[in-house]
Design a protein around this motif. Structure first.
Motif, mmCIF file in Angstrom:
data_model
loop_
_atom_site.group_PDB
_atom_site.id
_atom_site.type_symbol
_atom_site.label_atom_id
_atom_site.label_comp_id
_atom_site.label_asym_id
_atom_site.label_seq_id
_atom_site.Cartn_x
_atom_site.Cartn_y
_atom_site.Cartn_z
ATOM 1 N N ASP A 1 21.714 -65.461 -5.480
ATOM 2 C CA ASP A 1 20.760 -64.728 -6.308
ATOM 3 C C ASP A 1 20.139 -65.608 -7.390
ATOM 4 O OD1 ASP A 1 19.430 -62.323 -6.516
ATOM 5 O OD2 ASP A 1 20.761 -61.518 -8.056
ATOM 6 N N VAL B 1 24.553 -62.104 2.855
ATOM 7 C CA VAL B 1 24.673 -61.283 1.643
ATOM 8 C C VAL B 1 25.145 -59.885 2.038
ATOM 9 C CG1 VAL B 1 23.371 -60.130 -0.168
ATOM 10 C CG2 VAL B 1 23.007 -62.551 0.277
ATOM 11 N N HIS B 2 26.172 -59.407 1.350
ATOM 12 C CA HIS B 2 26.744 -58.099 1.692
ATOM 13 C C HIS B 2 26.719 -57.140 0.507
ATOM 14 C CE1 HIS B 2 28.055 -59.840 5.475
ATOM 15 N NE2 HIS B 2 28.705 -60.801 4.822
ATOM 16 N N THR B 3 25.758 -57.302 -0.360
ATOM 17 C CA THR B 3 25.631 -56.403 -1.502
ATOM 18 C C THR B 3 24.158 -56.101 -1.748
ATOM 19 O OG1 THR B 3 25.980 -56.182 -3.891
ATOM 20 C CG2 THR B 3 25.718 -58.409 -3.024
ATOM 21 N N ASP B 4 23.884 -54.887 -2.214
ATOM 22 C CA ASP B 4 22.496 -54.469 -2.454
ATOM 23 C C ASP B 4 21.941 -55.002 -3.772
ATOM 24 O OD1 ASP B 4 22.529 -53.050 -0.107
ATOM 25 O OD2 ASP B 4 23.122 -51.167 -1.057
ATOM 26 N N SER B 5 22.776 -55.644 -4.565
ATOM 27 C CA SER B 5 22.319 -56.101 -5.877
ATOM 28 C C SER B 5 21.706 -57.498 -5.845
ATOM 29 C CB SER B 5 23.493 -56.088 -6.868
ATOM 30 O OG SER B 5 24.513 -56.973 -6.439
ATOM 31 N N VAL B 6 21.836 -58.211 -4.725
ATOM 32 C CA VAL B 6 21.300 -59.580 -4.627
ATOM 33 C C VAL B 6 19.856 -59.499 -4.148
ATOM 34 C CG1 VAL B 6 21.531 -61.815 -3.486
ATOM 35 C CG2 VAL B 6 23.572 -60.563 -4.202
ATOM 36 N N ARG B 7 18.903 -59.957 -4.984
ATOM 37 C CA ARG B 7 17.483 -59.788 -4.690
ATOM 38 C C ARG B 7 16.800 -61.062 -4.205
ATOM 39 N NH1 ARG B 7 17.707 -58.146 -9.964
ATOM 40 N NH2 ARG B 7 15.852 -59.301 -10.598
ATOM 41 N N ARG C 1 13.435 -52.094 -0.186
ATOM 42 C CA ARG C 1 14.803 -52.414 -0.587
ATOM 43 C C ARG C 1 15.058 -52.198 -2.075
ATOM 44 N NH1 ARG C 1 17.812 -55.162 3.094
ATOM 45 N NH2 ARG C 1 16.748 -55.895 4.967
#
Length: 467
Positions: free
Chosen positions: A223, A290-296, A330
């Protein structure tokens, strides 16, 4: 007796200044200063000096504060506290040369690493603020090398300063050797060490090696948007993100590329497509890992890649709009969405702006699983419309209805904030700010004071609910 009197004078001056009597405070301060240095046998304490310094600073008389410490240092040349006070006075006056001299004096008194670093930073400030600082930088480097030989370095900041001194002299290979040596262990976070290494390689125009290093950073910190920009810039050999030192003639930058030390623009034309494809493949790999929705960053990266292609004329605008739309799918519910893509949105033509706004609005017709995300996406749409200047072109009645709708949406979603801590911002508070801005815009367009009053009432309404 005189010692107690001088303290009383200093405290009286501080009291008068706090009471709003600057002329009287200055007069008492000058009396205290005269009393303090009138006789050699009167001891000088740091508390009295500090009090006088505070009053002189508040009265905007830094020169008098400095003169107090200068006189005290003549009387007590080896008193570290007093000499440090003098150094702080020179810092406030931006007297970089005197800062350097005073820091060297403190270093000689106690031999502490921090004072040497203060001296080196003072030298760097002299170089930044004047021309012809090569000899000064050589002096800073020599001071650091001598200290390293006798005491080594003990703080990460010391190593960073040492590298920056070498970097200012365009000694990138020397800095890389220092970083890879024993001193490099001072930087405990591997990603930070790699970022410095990548920057040095890029400055040395070893773009391929720098790009590989930045790839490693992104694999551990996916990120890190700045690192991605550096990676892409090095991959395309046109990185413009490095702050340029004074000696720019020794630095290879995107504005000028030395054909003997770096590859020229002609080669870039030949390999552009290949390197863009490589960058896109790497970004897709990051997305899979990437396994999280917070990484843009891995999802914002394709937008930058398509922008670069567009600047080069190797793609159509449809791909850039598609990348923006995918990012909206997203992350359109995040409050950061508009700031994330603002630069890209500004680069669009008027027709493209209308097209992407229509697509955003169409994609937001379906509610999201979370009411909070739906609210966030609705706010994002309003921000994008505001960014595009849509409100400026709306008829008065439509802009009125838009402001009313913003307040209604805020009220409808108040239950979402029921369990928030009183110190937290309520969800959707931006709606009240935007509604108030719309009403102010209506006032300027119509000169109707009623709109201005309503704008104030909207803000008061929000403060009534949550101060």
């Amino acid at each position: 007796m005189l010692s107690r009197e001088k303290k009383n004078h200093a405290l009286k001056a501080l009291t008068l200044e706090r009471m709003g009597k600057p002329e009287e405070a200055l007069a008492v301060c000058l009396d205290a200063k005269g009393l303090l240095f009138s006789q050699n046998d009167i001891p000088i304490d740091d508390l009295t000096l500090s009090t006088l310094q505070i009053v002189f600073q508040r009265l905007d008389r830094l020169d008098l504060a400095t003169s107090c410490y200068e006189l005290a240092c003549v009387k007590y040349p080896n008193n570290l506290e007093i000499v440090m006070g003098l150094f702080n006075c020179y810092v406030r006056e931006y007297s970089f040369v005197k800062q350097q001299q005073t820091a060297i004096k403190m270093y000689k008194i106690v031999g502490e690493e921090r004072f040497l670093l203060w001296a080196v930073c003072s030298i760097q400030l002299q170089v930044f603020c004047s021309s012809g600082g090569e000899k000064l930088l050589s002096l800073a480097e020599a001071l650091l090398k001598k200290h390293i030989a006798s005491h080594s370095l003990h703080e990460p900041e010391a190593l960073v300063i040492y590298i920056s001194v070498l970097e200012q002299q365009a000694k990138y290979r020397d800095a890389l050797e220092v970083l890879s040596g024993d001193l490099g262990s001072l930087i405990g976070i591997e990603a930070d060490k790699l970022r410095i290494q990548g920057r040095l390689l890029a400055r040395a125009c070893d773009y391929a090696a720098a790009a590989d290093i930045f790839q490693k950073v992104l694999q551990s910190c996916p990120d890190d948007w700045d690192t991605f920009l550096h990676y892409l810039g090095c991959l395309l050999e046109e990185d413009m993100n490095w702050p340029s030192p004074k000696s720019t003639d020794q630095i290879c930058s995107s504005n000028y590329v030395d054909s003997q030390s770096c590859k020229g623009a002609q080669l870039m034309e030949q390999v552009f497509e290949e390197r863009i494809s490589s960058a896109m493949s790497f970004v897709e790999k990051l997305q899979r890992e990437v396994h999280t929705d917070s990484v843009r960053c891995p999802y914002l990266a394709p937008i930058e890649i398509e922008r670069q292609c567009r600047l080069k004329g190797t793609t159509d605008s449809g791909k850039l709009l598609a990348a923006l739309l995918d990012y909206f799918y997203r992350f359109g519910h995040l409050s950061s969405f508009t700031s994330d893509v603002e630069m890209f949105l500004h680069s669009l033509t008027d027709n493209e702006k209308a097209d992407i706004l229509e697509k955003f609005e169409k994609s937001s017709e379906c509610p999201l699983a979370s009411p909070l995300k739906t609210l966030g996406r609705d706010i994002t749409l309003l921000k994008v419309r505001e960014l595009f200047g849509v409100n400026l072109t709306l008829p008065v009645i439509e802009l009125e209805n838009a402001a009313i709708r913003m307040v209604d949406v805020y009220c409808e979603n108040l239950p979402l904030s029921r369990d928030l801590d009183p110190q937290e911002n309520m969800y959707g508070e931006e709606l009240l700010s935007m509604a108030s801005s719309a009403l102010v815009l209506l006032f300027w367009r119509t000169r109707d004071l009623g709109y201005l009053l309503e704008a104030i009432l909207v803000v008061e309404f929000g403060l009534t609910i949550r101060k």
